[in-house]
Structures are given as C-alpha cells and as structure tokens.
Design a protein around this motif. Structure first.
Motif, short mmCIF file in Angstrom:
data_model
loop_
_atom_site.label_atom_id
_atom_site.label_comp_id
_atom_site.label_asym_id
_atom_site.label_seq_id
_atom_site.Cartn_x
_atom_site.Cartn_y
_atom_site.Cartn_z
N LEU A 191 -16.48 53.05 -37.15
CA LEU A 191 -15.64 51.86 -37.20
C LEU A 191 -15.76 51.13 -35.87
O LEU A 191 -15.99 51.73 -34.82
CB LEU A 191 -14.18 52.24 -37.41
N ALA A 192 -15.56 49.81 -35.91
CA ALA A 192 -15.60 49.03 -34.68
C ALA A 192 -14.60 47.89 -34.74
O ALA A 192 -14.36 47.31 -35.80
CB ALA A 192 -17.01 48.48 -34.43
N ALA A 193 -14.03 47.58 -33.58
CA ALA A 193 -13.16 46.43 -33.41
C ALA A 193 -13.80 45.47 -32.43
O ALA A 193 -14.19 45.88 -31.32
CB ALA A 193 -11.78 46.86 -32.90
N ALA A 197 -23.00 45.71 -32.97
CA ALA A 197 -22.43 46.77 -33.81
C ALA A 197 -23.51 47.45 -34.64
O ALA A 197 -23.49 48.68 -34.83
CB ALA A 197 -21.35 46.18 -34.72
N ALA A 198 -24.46 46.68 -35.13
CA ALA A 198 -25.53 47.24 -35.96
C ALA A 198 -26.36 48.24 -35.17
O ALA A 198 -26.81 49.26 -35.72
CB ALA A 198 -26.41 46.13 -36.51
N GLY A 214 -24.83 51.57 -35.47
CA GLY A 214 -24.63 52.13 -36.80
C GLY A 214 -23.25 51.93 -37.39
O GLY A 214 -22.78 52.75 -38.19
N VAL A 215 -22.61 50.81 -37.04
CA VAL A 215 -21.23 50.57 -37.50
C VAL A 215 -21.16 50.36 -39.00
O VAL A 215 -21.98 49.64 -39.59
CB VAL A 215 -20.63 49.37 -36.74
N THR A 216 -20.17 50.98 -39.62
CA THR A 216 -19.91 50.87 -41.06
C THR A 216 -18.97 49.71 -41.37
O THR A 216 -19.18 48.95 -42.31
CB THR A 216 -19.28 52.17 -41.58
N LEU A 217 -17.89 49.62 -40.57
CA LEU A 217 -16.87 48.58 -40.74
C LEU A 217 -16.62 47.93 -39.40
O LEU A 217 -16.29 48.61 -38.42
CB LEU A 217 -15.57 49.18 -41.27
N ALA A 251 -14.95 42.72 -25.78
CA ALA A 251 -15.45 44.09 -25.83
C ALA A 251 -15.66 44.49 -27.28
O ALA A 251 -15.09 43.90 -28.20
CB ALA A 251 -14.46 45.05 -25.17
N LEU A 252 -16.51 45.48 -27.46
CA LEU A 252 -16.69 46.11 -28.77
C LEU A 252 -16.23 47.54 -28.66
O LEU A 252 -16.79 48.34 -27.90
CB LEU A 252 -18.16 46.06 -29.20
N LEU A 253 -15.18 47.86 -29.39
CA LEU A 253 -14.67 49.23 -29.45
C LEU A 253 -15.31 49.93 -30.63
O LEU A 253 -15.34 49.39 -31.74
CB LEU A 253 -13.15 49.22 -29.60
#
Length: 252
Positions: A6-8, A32-33, A36-39, A233-235
C-alpha cells in the motif's frame, strides 16, 4: 497471507490547476510502480487542491479525456489508484469524489458520505460505501473513506462488515486537528482489526495549514510508517508473512 503493498501519496497540489496536478500524480504513480505498489491513495481533492470556490469550474466527469493517462497508468502498472476530485454527474450535481482507476482500465468513484461544514454548499453527499478487491483471489479488500467520513464511527464499522481488511482514506488533516484525528484512525485499526492508511496534504491548501504525516497503522493499531510533517512524500507499507514493514520516501 499474500504480499500486499500500500502507498499514500502526500502531495502539495496547485490550486485549481488540474493539468499540472495530474502530471504530478503520474510522477507519484511511476515511483510507486517501481516499488510494486498494489494500492496508491492520494489525499482528498488531490487533483484540484481543497478549493471549494473553484470546485464547479474544476469538476471532471467519469468520461473526461483528461483522466485517460491515469487510467492507462493503473492498467500498465497493475495498480489501483485512488485520486480526489470534484465529480460532475449526469444530473449536473457535484460529488466530492475519490476517483478509482483500476488495473483492468475501468474508472469508478466513491462519493464522500459525510460532508464537512461548508462542503454541503457545493456538493451533495454520497449514499453508500465502497470496497475494492486488491488481489486475484479476493482475499484482501479495501474500503474507501474521504476525510470527514472518518469522524463517524459507523463508517469504518460498515467497512469492516463489508469484509474490508484495509481502510484507505484520502484526507486533509490540519495542524490543529491532526493529533485527535489520527488517534481516532489508530483506534479504528485496533477496534476493527483493519490496516488503516491515510494520505494527507504536505502543504497548505484552501486556507488550511495541513499537517502532512501520512501514515499506516496495522491491525493492532501500531503505526508502521509515517511521512514528514511538511513536504511531498510517498509512504509505502508492505504486508509480508511476518507482518507489516513501512518506509517514507521524501520528494522534496
């Protein structure tokens, strides 16, 4: 338990500038890609900023050609992307919406059910919750929320009843409200045994001093990862066989 990432996206959108903000969403998606982010969850009204006075002029429709790059990116990366925008429906009414770009190329939406004071002069409330399937065997489902939805305990309770394992919220959390609001989100994670993901603004928007601090809490209410208080930021939080692991990548 299958892996889940997951990512925010903690963003700082330009007021009413949908084209620039959309291009910046694609930057977040590309990052994010690579992980390997799913959501990927963006904040409330992320495509326009929290600009209620501009909402009608900035509104999109589900068949808006400007959204095609987001739909293509979701399909290309096999990712579910949730971005915020004012949504114009066929009867010309507006909803404060989470636009959902699925890995199969479809575009859907969830409309905020509980409007903040002032939003009700622009938007009509949504009428039902929504859950998304995040893996091939349908064992992991996510329920969506938009900011003030999370202030109503019946909302996450309904998400749990729907079978959600993840409660994913696009937020605008102010500096003054951050502590109480995140304590409530943490409590939902613990009470309902759901992972809770929240994506917040990393800079002021619509006159609000936003607190950043996008975060994920696991099913025990433990905060696994959080973003800085300021800036973009990307969490990222990954569920593995031994539990959740998280980190934050600063874009500033």
């Amino acid at each position: 338990m299958p892996a889940l990432v997951l990512a925010a996206a903690q963003t700082a959108p330009l007021a009413g500038d949908l084209s620039t903000n959309l291009a910046h969403h694609l930057d977040f998606i590309a990052l994010a890609a690579r992980h390997g982010v799913t959501l990927l969850q963006f904040p409330e009204l992320s495509l326009t900023g929290y600009e209620l006075a501009l909402a009608r002029n900035c509104a999109v429709t589900l068949d808006d050609a400007r959204l095609i790059p987001l739909a293509e990116a979701a399909q290309r990366h096999a990712m579910t992307i949730v971005a915020g925008a004012p949504l114009r429906l066929g009867d010309d009414t507006l909803r404060l919406a989470a636009l959902i770009f699925g890995p199969a190329g479809a575009i859907g939406h969830y409309a905020k059910q509980y409007l903040h004071p002032g939003e009700d002069t622009v938007f009509l409330p949504g009428e039902a919750g929504l859950t998304l399937t995040l893996d091939d065997d349908a064992r992991t489902r996510a329920a969506l929320a938009i900011c003030a939805d999370t202030g109503h305990p019946e909302h996450p309770a309904a998400a749990k009843r729907s079978g959600a394992a993840v409660y994913s919220a696009g937020m605008l959390l102010s500096v003054n409200g951050y502590a109480a609001d995140t304590q409530q989100l943490q409590g939902y994670a613990r009470e309902h045994r759901m992972a809770v993901l929240q994506a917040n603004y990393g800079a002021p928007s619509g006159g609000w001093q936003c607190a950043g601090g996008s975060a994920l809490w696991d099913e025990n209410g433990e905060r696994i990862a959080h973003a800085p208080a300021n800036g973009e930021a990307l969490l990222i939080a990954e569920r593995r066989a031994d539990g959740w692991h998280g980190r934050s990548i600063s874009l500033d």
